[in-house]
Design a protein around this motif. Structure first.
Motif, PDB file in Angstrom:
ATOM      1  N   PHE A 240      45.829 -75.367 -36.736  1.00  0.00           N
ATOM      2  CA  PHE A 240      47.191 -75.428 -37.280  1.00  0.00           C
ATOM      3  C   PHE A 240      47.158 -74.888 -38.704  1.00  0.00           C
ATOM      4  CE2 PHE A 240      50.639 -77.617 -39.523  1.00  0.00           C
ATOM      5  CZ  PHE A 240      51.698 -77.457 -38.657  1.00  0.00           C
ATOM      6  N   HIS A 241      48.047 -73.951 -39.006  1.00  0.00           N
ATOM      7  CA  HIS A 241      48.008 -73.375 -40.352  1.00  0.00           C
ATOM      8  C   HIS A 241      49.368 -72.916 -40.867  1.00  0.00           C
ATOM      9  CE1 HIS A 241      48.163 -69.478 -38.303  1.00  0.00           C
ATOM     10  NE2 HIS A 241      47.126 -69.867 -37.581  1.00  0.00           N
ATOM     11  N   ILE A 244      50.964 -73.661 -44.922  1.00  0.00           N
ATOM     12  CA  ILE A 244      49.971 -74.393 -45.714  1.00  0.00           C
ATOM     13  C   ILE A 244      49.167 -73.367 -46.512  1.00  0.00           C
ATOM     14  CG2 ILE A 244      47.925 -75.856 -45.621  1.00  0.00           C
ATOM     15  CD1 ILE A 244      49.124 -77.122 -43.102  1.00  0.00           C
ATOM     16  N   TYR A 305      43.346 -79.569 -37.170  1.00  0.00           N
ATOM     17  CA  TYR A 305      43.518 -79.156 -38.567  1.00  0.00           C
ATOM     18  C   TYR A 305      42.215 -79.364 -39.316  1.00  0.00           C
ATOM     19  CZ  TYR A 305      45.321 -78.925 -43.347  1.00  0.00           C
ATOM     20  OH  TYR A 305      45.540 -78.574 -44.662  1.00  0.00           O
ATOM     21  N   LEU A 316      46.720 -82.542 -33.440  1.00  0.00           N
ATOM     22  CA  LEU A 316      48.092 -82.658 -33.921  1.00  0.00           C
ATOM     23  C   LEU A 316      49.036 -82.468 -32.752  1.00  0.00           C
ATOM     24  CD1 LEU A 316      47.949 -80.448 -37.162  1.00  0.00           C
ATOM     25  CD2 LEU A 316      47.730 -82.938 -37.016  1.00  0.00           C
ATOM     26  N   VAL A 323      55.039 -81.738 -37.189  1.00  0.00           N
ATOM     27  CA  VAL A 323      53.895 -82.527 -36.737  1.00  0.00           C
ATOM     28  C   VAL A 323      54.355 -83.968 -36.531  1.00  0.00           C
ATOM     29  CG1 VAL A 323      51.581 -83.338 -37.281  1.00  0.00           C
ATOM     30  CG2 VAL A 323      52.283 -81.031 -37.962  1.00  0.00           C
ATOM     31  N   SER A 344      44.895 -84.634 -44.544  1.00  0.00           N
ATOM     32  CA  SER A 344      45.437 -83.858 -43.427  1.00  0.00           C
ATOM     33  C   SER A 344      46.888 -84.229 -43.152  1.00  0.00           C
ATOM     34  CB  SER A 344      44.593 -84.080 -42.168  1.00  0.00           C
ATOM     35  OG  SER A 344      43.274 -83.625 -42.345  1.00  0.00           O
ATOM     36  N   ASP A 347      48.994 -82.743 -45.964  1.00  0.00           N
ATOM     37  CA  ASP A 347      49.105 -81.285 -45.857  1.00  0.00           C
ATOM     38  C   ASP A 347      50.057 -80.867 -44.739  1.00  0.00           C
ATOM     39  OD1 ASP A 347      47.250 -81.078 -47.871  1.00  0.00           O
ATOM     40  OD2 ASP A 347      45.583 -80.494 -46.573  1.00  0.00           O
ATOM     41  N   THR A 348      49.964 -81.552 -43.611  1.00  0.00           N
ATOM     42  CA  THR A 348      50.763 -81.172 -42.443  1.00  0.00           C
ATOM     43  C   THR A 348      52.111 -81.877 -42.380  1.00  0.00           C
ATOM     44  OG1 THR A 348      49.743 -82.895 -41.052  1.00  0.00           O
ATOM     45  CG2 THR A 348      48.661 -80.733 -41.099  1.00  0.00           C
TER      46      THR A 348
END
Length: 381
Positions: A240-241, A244, A305, A316, A323, A344, A347-348
């Motif tokens: 997952f990106h 970010i 992630y 996720l 998310v 994490s 961030d998500t």
């Protein structure tokens, strides 16, 4: 006792909507048994495309299938005759009604692509997985983990019988099935590759290192992975990106989907032998991921992630780019909320977090994170 396959009501619904329904899944997962026990509105005609006698009936497919236009025609191992897709398209367009064809496919990396070219808008796809927790008795989690969910493995009379079945399944897949789905290569080489994947269960994919170890090219090793993924033997979990800005791991993680096959490939025969190996953690992680995805199916998109700084989340659950749940998977009875999990989630922007571990009754670890057993987590879904 094994319950009815949970996919059955959805399968019946698809048959009432689509002219063709494709049921995909690995060999020996129970597709043919499920379909033969369906209650259909029309008389059915079953053709096994592995049989020369049934393939001969389809030399003039248009003529034969038009003669049975009043039946639901079941074509088993459809990937062996992909040329039928164009014929089915014209027959469906001439007489468009639901439930005309059921297509069963064991494994082909390009099976969906071929049919999508010909049957777009005319077919609905479903995947039949091996047994998962929603389909077995609640006290059989450990048995499912060690034996895997293939019916003849899970239902075997003894661990020894289950082990022998899985070993022979692997042998048959390597010596016969791979060639049938289009991978003509040395079965011993693919076996080594498959065993390397098993021993690196849940690892970040590095095609270059696999290619060097096997003495083959990077494109070849990627092709092997594609075939194993397309035939439902492995799961490639994407990172997952989105949105970010940190430096993230962008290669996927690879799992042997069925832990029974994982254990057969790595020489694990009993739970006692598993718990004393380093494999136990990755095996549990892969098992939990498979159970969650088999239960939730297409309700979510699935990712992991990981940052280069070490923050990590094993799974996720994502819906519409949001998310919904961040999941950490631990083979422990005393879970702790790690700094990596907290980072994490930040961030998500995960809505909530869960640490799935080997406990029975869950409890909160923070305002947004709860420790839970796998069965409790799945019940809540």
């Amino acid at each position: 006792m094994v319950k009815d396959r949970q996919i059955l009501p959805l399968f019946q619904e698809y048959l009432s909507i689509f002219p063709a329904v494709g049921l995909l899944g690995p060999r020996q997962v129970g597709k043919t048994t499920l379909v033969k026990n369906l209650i259909l509105e029309k008389e059915s005609l079953y053709l096994d495309l592995e049989k020369a006698s049934d393939r001969a009936k389809l030399v003039d497919a248009e003529l034969f299938l038009k003669a049975h236009a009043d039946k639901t025609v079941i074509l088993d191992e459809i990937q062996l005759m992909p040329e039928l897709f164009a014929e089915l398209r014209s027959l469906i367009d001439e007489q468009r009604e639901p439930g005309r064809f059921i297509l069963l496919g064991s494994a082909s990396p390009d099976l969906i692509r071929k049919s999508a070219d010909s049957l777009a808008g005319r077919i609905g796809y479903l995947e039949l997985t091996p047994f998962y927790l929603g389909e077995i008795d609640s006290d059989e989690l450990q048995k499912l983990w060690i034996r895997g969910g293939f019916p003849l493995s899970f239902l075997a009379k003894s661990d020894r019988e289950s082990q022998l079945w899985r070993q022979n399944f692997i042998k048959t897949y390597l010596e016969r099935d791979l060639a049938q789905i289009g991978l003509s290569t040395d079965p011993r080489l693919v076996e080594r590759f498959w065993m390397m994947l098993a021993n690196a269960q849940g690892g970040i994919w590095n095609a270059e290192s696999f290619a060097k170890a096997l003495g083959i090219t990077r494109p070849t090793v990627n092709r092997y992975l594609e075939f194993l993924e397309g035939s439902f033997m492995v799961r490639v979990l994407a990172p997952f990106h989105q949105n970010i800005k940190k430096r993230l791991v962008k290669s996927p993680k690879v799992f042997i989907r069925d832990t029974g096959l994982l254990h057969a490939l790595t020489g694990v025969t009993t739970m006692d032998s598993l718990i004393n190996q380093l494999l136990v953690g990755p095996s549990w992680e892969g098992f939990v991921i498979q159970q969650i995805i088999a239960t939730l199916r297409e309700e979510y998109e699935y990712y992991f992630y990981r940052t280069h700084q070490g923050a990590e989340c094993d799974l996720l659950l994502v819906r519409n780019g949001v998310v919904k749940t961040a999941i950490e998977i631990k083979n422990t009875l005393s879970p702790k909320l790690s700094k990596g999990m907290q980072i994490s989630m930040e961030d998500t922007e995960a809505e909530k977090g869960v640490i799935i571990c080997r406990i029975e009754d869950g409890y909160p670890l923070s305002e947004k994170v709860r420790a839970m057993g796998l069965k409790e987590f799945l019940r809540g879904l």
